[in-house]
Scaffold this active site. Structure first.
Site, PDB file in Angstrom:
ATOM      1  N   HIS A 131     -15.081 -56.590   6.424  1.00  0.00           N
ATOM      2  CA  HIS A 131     -14.796 -57.794   7.216  1.00  0.00           C
ATOM      3  C   HIS A 131     -16.052 -58.553   7.605  1.00  0.00           C
ATOM      4  O   HIS A 131     -16.009 -59.410   8.483  1.00  0.00           O
ATOM      5  CB  HIS A 131     -13.999 -57.415   8.469  1.00  0.00           C
ATOM      6  CG  HIS A 131     -12.613 -56.948   8.156  1.00  0.00           C
ATOM      7  ND1 HIS A 131     -11.823 -56.289   9.071  1.00  0.00           N
ATOM      8  CD2 HIS A 131     -11.882 -57.024   7.020  1.00  0.00           C
ATOM      9  CE1 HIS A 131     -10.654 -55.998   8.512  1.00  0.00           C
ATOM     10  NE2 HIS A 131     -10.672 -56.424   7.267  1.00  0.00           N
ATOM     11  N   CYS A 142     -20.934 -74.839   2.392  1.00  0.00           N
ATOM     12  CA  CYS A 142     -21.436 -74.420   1.076  1.00  0.00           C
ATOM     13  C   CYS A 142     -21.603 -72.904   0.967  1.00  0.00           C
ATOM     14  O   CYS A 142     -21.975 -72.396  -0.098  1.00  0.00           O
ATOM     15  CB  CYS A 142     -22.753 -75.121   0.755  1.00  0.00           C
ATOM     16  SG  CYS A 142     -24.163 -74.592   1.773  1.00  0.00           S
ATOM     17  N   PRO A 236      -6.585 -40.711  17.680  1.00  0.00           N
ATOM     18  CA  PRO A 236      -5.896 -40.128  18.841  1.00  0.00           C
ATOM     19  C   PRO A 236      -4.451 -40.577  18.956  1.00  0.00           C
ATOM     20  O   PRO A 236      -3.656 -39.935  19.636  1.00  0.00           O
ATOM     21  CB  PRO A 236      -6.729 -40.607  20.032  1.00  0.00           C
ATOM     22  CG  PRO A 236      -7.464 -41.801  19.536  1.00  0.00           C
ATOM     23  CD  PRO A 236      -7.702 -41.576  18.078  1.00  0.00           C
TER      24      PRO A 236
END
Length: 266
Positions: A131, A142, A236
């Site tokens: 990401h 550009c 978890p």
């Protein structure tokens, strides 16, 4: 950390260590959960301060930047301030130690992250970012990288500029934006190819701090499973998923140091 783990969970950690010691190609994918253990808010967390009236999903988009680039840039500078003082936690350190140890063995580790912070790098890992990177910028028009980096793993917090003034590209005069993947944008091709190849060719795929039901994590886990890999999830709050062979339902900072210890790395 051992005191935090139940006897049943310790048995699963031992089973995972035995499996991993016998395998050569390991693909690891980390998500927001591992960074949250260092105090970095996730996108699910409520915004605070000046940003409490905004949803993160409404600011992290190309349309939002086109509509109000100053607002979006200011929000990212605020996010950078939140992240700047955060340090790697025991999970990041354990992964870096494992990766370093693997250089002297036949085991090959590929570490992929969905996170945009640099905590893996600070810990000493080589990592592929799906990401993008919060500390890098590029032109919104550009796509040229903005060469003045805001931060490296070795900068002190005091050396970082959090100026909210917009910057423009020296090539096309377009506005400079964070070099991260916004909602509605494609993942970087090279990073995604690295992730796909690692998942397709691994013996064990480990999902850490990210749901194995949400894409792209789900797609990588499915690809690994289809090609015969075992799937381990460290979370978890695990989600029921028939893909997963071993579930380690605890924080990564408790599981990973114990896991690498039982593999003889620590």
């Amino acid at each position: 950390m051992l005191a935090e783990l139940s006897s049943a969970l310790i048995e699963e950690v031992e089973r995972s260590a035995e499996l991993l010691e016998s395998k050569q190609h390991i693909c690891l994918l980390t998500g927001a959960g591992i960074s949250a253990e260092s105090g970095i808010p996730t996108f699910r967390d409520k915004q605070t301060g000046l940003w409490e009236n905004y949803r993160a999903e409404d600011l992290a988009t190309p349309d939002a930047f086109a509509r109000d680039p100053k607002l979006v840039w200011s929000w990212y500078q605020w996010r950078r301030q939140l992240v700047a003082s955060k340090k790697p936690n025991p999970a990041h350190t354990a992964l870096a130690q494992w990766q370093y140890h693997s250089q002297s063995t036949n085991q090959q580790l590929t570490l992929i992250t969905q996170n945009v912070d640099d905590l893996h790098e600070q810990a000493g890992s080589a990592v592929t970012h799906l990401h993008g990177n919060l500390w890098r910028n590029r032109c919104s028009q550009c796509q040229t990288p903005y060469t003045i980096q805001l931060k490296s793993a070795y900068d002190s917090e005091n050396s970082i500029s959090f100026d909210e003034a917009l910057m423009t590209c020296q090539h096309c005069d377009g506005y400079i934006r964070p070099d991260i993947v916004w909602f509605g944008e494609s993942l970087p091709m090279r990073a995604w190819q690295t992730a796909e190849e690692a998942a397709a060719n691994c013996d064990v795929f480990i999902s850490i701090g990210t749901s194995s039901l949400v894409y792209p994590a789900a797609g990588l886990a499915q690809l690994a499973k289809h090609n015969g890999a075992k799937i381990i999830e460290i979370n978890p709050y695990p989600t029921p998923n028939t893909l997963v062979d071993i579930t380690l339902a605890a924080k990564a900072g408790a599981i990973l140091p114990e896991l690498v210890k039982r593999m003889g790395i620590l």
